[in-house]
Design an enzyme around this catalytic site. Structure first.
Site, PDB file in Angstrom:
ATOM      1  N   LYS A 127      31.893  54.903  21.689  1.00 39.04           N
ATOM      2  CA  LYS A 127      30.447  55.121  21.705  1.00 39.04           C
ATOM      3  C   LYS A 127      29.700  54.348  20.617  1.00 39.04           C
ATOM      4  O   LYS A 127      30.137  54.205  19.501  1.00 39.04           O
ATOM      5  CB  LYS A 127      30.130  56.620  21.519  1.00 39.04           C
ATOM      6  CG  LYS A 127      30.509  57.492  22.679  1.00 39.04           C
ATOM      7  CD  LYS A 127      29.793  57.156  23.977  1.00 39.04           C
ATOM      8  CE  LYS A 127      28.404  57.725  24.057  1.00 39.04           C
ATOM      9  NZ  LYS A 127      28.375  59.168  24.078  1.00 39.04           N
ATOM     10  N   GLU A 177      16.336  57.914  19.515  1.00 36.64           N
ATOM     11  CA  GLU A 177      16.260  59.310  19.969  1.00 36.64           C
ATOM     12  C   GLU A 177      15.575  60.186  18.923  1.00 36.64           C
ATOM     13  O   GLU A 177      14.786  61.075  19.248  1.00 36.64           O
ATOM     14  CB  GLU A 177      17.670  59.841  20.267  1.00 36.64           C
ATOM     15  CG  GLU A 177      18.253  59.217  21.524  1.00 36.64           C
ATOM     16  CD  GLU A 177      19.735  59.523  21.713  1.00 36.64           C
ATOM     17  OE1 GLU A 177      20.273  60.435  21.048  1.00 36.64           O
ATOM     18  OE2 GLU A 177      20.367  58.825  22.527  1.00 36.64           O
ATOM     19  N   HIS A 187       7.368  54.277  38.320  1.00 34.10           N
ATOM     20  CA  HIS A 187       8.267  55.396  38.666  1.00 34.10           C
ATOM     21  C   HIS A 187       9.711  55.092  38.264  1.00 34.10           C
ATOM     22  O   HIS A 187      10.639  55.590  38.881  1.00 34.10           O
ATOM     23  CB  HIS A 187       8.223  55.702  40.167  1.00 34.10           C
ATOM     24  CG  HIS A 187       6.842  55.774  40.736  1.00 34.10           C
ATOM     25  ND1 HIS A 187       6.112  56.943  40.743  1.00 34.10           N
ATOM     26  CD2 HIS A 187       6.037  54.817  41.266  1.00 34.10           C
ATOM     27  CE1 HIS A 187       4.914  56.699  41.292  1.00 34.10           C
ATOM     28  NE2 HIS A 187       4.847  55.406  41.601  1.00 34.10           N
ATOM     29  N   SER A 207      30.373  58.065  17.568  1.00 31.14           N
ATOM     30  CA  SER A 207      30.692  59.445  17.935  1.00 31.14           C
ATOM     31  C   SER A 207      31.936  59.871  17.178  1.00 31.14           C
ATOM     32  O   SER A 207      32.831  59.063  16.950  1.00 31.14           O
ATOM     33  CB  SER A 207      30.944  59.510  19.442  1.00 31.14           C
ATOM     34  OG  SER A 207      31.751  60.630  19.758  1.00 31.14           O
TER      35      SER A 207
END
Ligand code: ARG
Length: 461
Positions: A283, A290, A156, A277
């Protein structure tokens, strides 16, 4: 418009119909397989006496010339032709004249396209196997390196019990081994040659189907001409296997994204595999992971498309089947890209061992072991569970871990605890006591790593 038919027509094809019907923009992807199939067909036609040696040689030289010219860029495959089969045959006739008109003897585009698609996907299965193998090589190395790297195991997404990073990587090793084996299974099942099935009912020419199967590296000929021209099961199987690969890559990507986040810092992706970024200078984003996760949807889409297209098509060939190509090709290219990039990404990432180990220490991952300690001292498990629950609550309120409690504090909750509790719940003990096969202890991991070593050797031979 250059097409191979038209004798029984009194009108030109409408241009929009022609465009809608044509497949040249995408089936040119297997121009090489189409020509290899034709060359094998021609050799067989000569062997059974349908073509003379001269005709065979003229056709073979013609096709070789076309193949060379396409490969070196002097001959362009244009949408003037309906499909790749028409392009090759029309160009051949243009170049060598009448002998070229005999190429299509005893053959239909239905068995020809069935052959081309099999040859193409068969080759790509080999490429996919190589890429899965490269990933297995990296995982195998990482497992060997991290048998002592402790980390929390999660259920979980909550810290559950301590494991090692080798154990975590080992889970993916199993998944990708199954993926590799699945590709091998599909290859074996699909490796039969449909050529010689004609349009649907075989042919009256005395074709030697065994010979052509052998020439093209197949196990043998397919056994039913109707099935041969209308079977796309292997495309479905391949897309299903590729969807499973993507599902595994996607789960792994998700974990890498979490591990690489500022909050976790379990790993750090290499600069070469990260992106920045345009606005936030600080960043460093895991875009590759992704994208792999995102592209999974695209591959699933291709599987759904072919399943839906094939549903309800009567025997034998129907034009619906032309739709077996575009999404399949795209899916193959997508999976190959994802595998290669994902392998590079995990091969180059840095593992923050200390952060992982601290995380395992601070999340009560040893609570089950504390309960087991009580059980080993005669406390029934359900009572032990309750006692350790109280210990955890006590620690949460004091913001400490189980290892930080004094023996007095332990005894205040249960007199059963003695000095040896500290050793019983140390990270090392928690992991090393789990020594059944498949569990995270160093001894069990080394057994599995030895089995993997043999597996890797077998698939590399
Ligand atoms: N372009 C077709 C396909 O990809 C080739 C087979 C054509 N056969 C036919 N009967 N129209 O399926």
């Amino acid at each position: 418009m250059a097409q191979l038919w038209g004798g029984r027509f009194t009108k030109e094809t409408d241009q929009l119909v022609y465009n809608f019907n044509a497949s040249i923009t995408f089936d040119q992807k297997f121009y090489r397989e189409d020509m290899e199939g034709s060359m094998a067909h021609v050799k067989m036609l000569e062997a059974v006496g349908i073509l003379t040696e001269e005709e065979r040689d003229a056709i073979l030289a013609g096709i070789e010339g076309i193949l060379n010219d396409v490969e070196n860029g002097t001959l362009e495959i244009t949408s003037e032709y309906e499909d790749i089969h028409s392009f090759v045959e029309a160009t051949l006739i243009d170049r060598i004249g009448d002998a070229g008109k005999k190429l299509h003897t005893g053959r239909s585009r239905n068995d020809q396209v069935a052959l081309d698609m099999r040859l193409y996907t068969r080759k790509e299965i080999e490429n996919l196997k190589e890429l899965v193998k490269d990933l297995l090589i990296v995982l195998h190395r990482l497992m060997k390196e991290h048998v002592d790297t402790y980390m929390p195991g999660f259920t979980h997404l909550q810290k559950a019990q301590p494991i090692t990073l080798a154990h975590h990587f080992g889970a993916y090793m199993e998944m990708f081994k199954r993926d590799y084996d699945r590709l091998c299974d599909i290859y074996q099942r699909m490796n039969y040659c449909p050529l010689g099935s004609g349009a649907l009912a075989g042919t009256t020419y005395p074709l030697d189907r065994e010979m052509i199967a052998k020439l093209l590296g197949f196990e043998g000929p397919t056994l039913n001409s109707m099935d041969s021209v209308s079977d796309r099961d292997y495309v479905i199987e391949l897309l299903s296997a590729m969807s499973t690969i993507m599902m595994h890559l996607s789960r792994f990507s998700e974990e890498i994204i979490i591990w690489n986040s500022n909050e976790y810092r379990f790993v750090e992706l290499d600069d070469a595999y990260s992106t920045g970024s345009s606005i936030m200078p600080q960043k460093k984003n895991p875009d590759i992971a992704e994208l792999v996760r995102g592209k999974t949807g695209r591959v699933y889409g291709a599987l759904m498309q072919i399943l839906t297209t094939m549903k309800g098509i009567p025997l034998a060939y129907n034009k619906d089947m032309q739709e077996d190509k575009e999404f399949t090709f795209d899916a193959i290219d997508t999976v190959k890209g994802c595998l290669a990039l994902f392998t590079g990404m995990i091969d180059t990432m840095t593992v923050n061992k200390d952060v992982m180990e601290n995380s395992a220490k601070n999340g009560f991952t040893n609570a089950t072991d504390a309960a087991d300690y009580l059980v080993n001292h005669g406390v029934p498990f359900r009572d032990a569970h309750g006692i350790v629950g109280q210990l955890v609550l006590y620690c949460i309120n004091k913001n400490i871990s189980l290892d930080d409690m004094t023996l007095e504090e332990y005894k205040a909750i249960s007199p059963v605890f003695e000095e040896d509790i500290y050793d019983a719940i140390s990270l090392k003990t928690c992991v090393e006591k789990r020594e059944t096969i498949g569990a995270p202890s160093k001894a069990s991991m080394e057994q599995v790593i030895a089995l993997n070593e043999a597996y890797m050797k077998r698939i590399s031979e």
